[in-house]
Design a protein around this motif. Sequence first.
Motif, short mmCIF file in Angstrom:
data_model
loop_
_atom_site.label_atom_id
_atom_site.label_comp_id
_atom_site.label_asym_id
_atom_site.label_seq_id
_atom_site.Cartn_x
_atom_site.Cartn_y
_atom_site.Cartn_z
N THR A 222 -24.18 23.25 -12.36
CA THR A 222 -23.12 24.25 -12.31
C THR A 222 -23.31 25.30 -13.39
O THR A 222 -23.84 24.99 -14.48
CB THR A 222 -21.74 23.59 -12.50
N THR B 81 -16.65 25.14 -16.83
CA THR B 81 -17.59 25.19 -15.71
C THR B 81 -16.94 25.80 -14.47
O THR B 81 -15.72 25.76 -14.29
CB THR B 81 -18.10 23.80 -15.35
N THR C 244 -17.44 24.64 -11.44
CA THR C 244 -17.12 23.61 -10.45
C THR C 244 -16.11 22.57 -10.89
O THR C 244 -15.47 21.95 -10.06
CB THR C 244 -18.41 22.87 -10.03
N GLU D 103 -26.70 27.37 -17.13
CA GLU D 103 -26.68 26.53 -15.95
C GLU D 103 -26.96 25.11 -16.42
O GLU D 103 -28.02 24.85 -17.01
CB GLU D 103 -27.73 26.98 -14.94
N GLN E 218 -11.05 22.63 -11.26
CA GLN E 218 -11.77 23.79 -10.78
C GLN E 218 -10.82 24.96 -10.57
O GLN E 218 -9.76 24.82 -9.98
CB GLN E 218 -12.48 23.47 -9.46
#
Length: 196
Positions: free
Chosen positions: A5, A26, A28, A56, A106
Motif C-alpha cells: 500500500t 496508509t 488501504t 510504498e 480506510q
Amino acid sequence: MLITTPAIVLNFQRRGDQSCVVHAYTRTHGRVNYMVYGAGSKKKSAGIYSPLSIVELTADLRPDRPLPSIKEARLIYVPTTMDMRRQSIALFIAEVLYRILQHPMQDEKLYDFVERTVHELAEAEDVENVHLRFLAGFATALGIGLNSDEFSPLLRLPVNRKDRQNLIEEWCDYYQLHLEDFRRPKSIDVLMELFD
C-alpha cells in the motif's frame, strides 16, 4: 498475509541499533504502526522514513502480531529538501497527523487530502502559509470544519510573522475545542520563529 500500500510517514522511532517503529497513514488501512527489522544505516532509514515521505510499503499484516513488519519499502516522494522552512512545516503537519489519526480505518478521501498537502508543501511558492491551509482543510476533512461566523477569522490570510503566530495559536485552540484528545504540537515552537 502480505499487503502492499502507499503510505505517508508520520513518525519514525528507533528501537535499538537494528530496528525501528514507523507510524504511517496508509491508503488501504488508515493509521498503521509498523516494525522494521534490520533497519541498518540510521541515515538511510531516516531518509526513507522522514516525516511526510510517501512510500510504498509491503508488510506482513498477520493478526497475531501487535506490530506488522515491513518486508519492503520503496520511496515514492519526499516533500522537502534542505529548505529549513519546508522541513519545519513537514514536522509540524506530521505531528498533527500523528496525534489525530489514530485508527486503522480506510479513508481514501482523507488519504488523498494528506497526499495533496505533501505535494503542496514541496511545490508552493508561498510556503509560509501551507500549514495554515492544511489546518483549515484538515478540519473540514475531519468533519469539524468552520460552520459559524464566530470562527471565520481563522480563514484570514496572515501577512507577517505576528499574524501567523496568532493564527496558528487560534487554530490549536479550535482543534482543542473540537477534538477531546488534541494537544498543542511541540513542533509549533519552531514555526513561531520562521517567516518574517
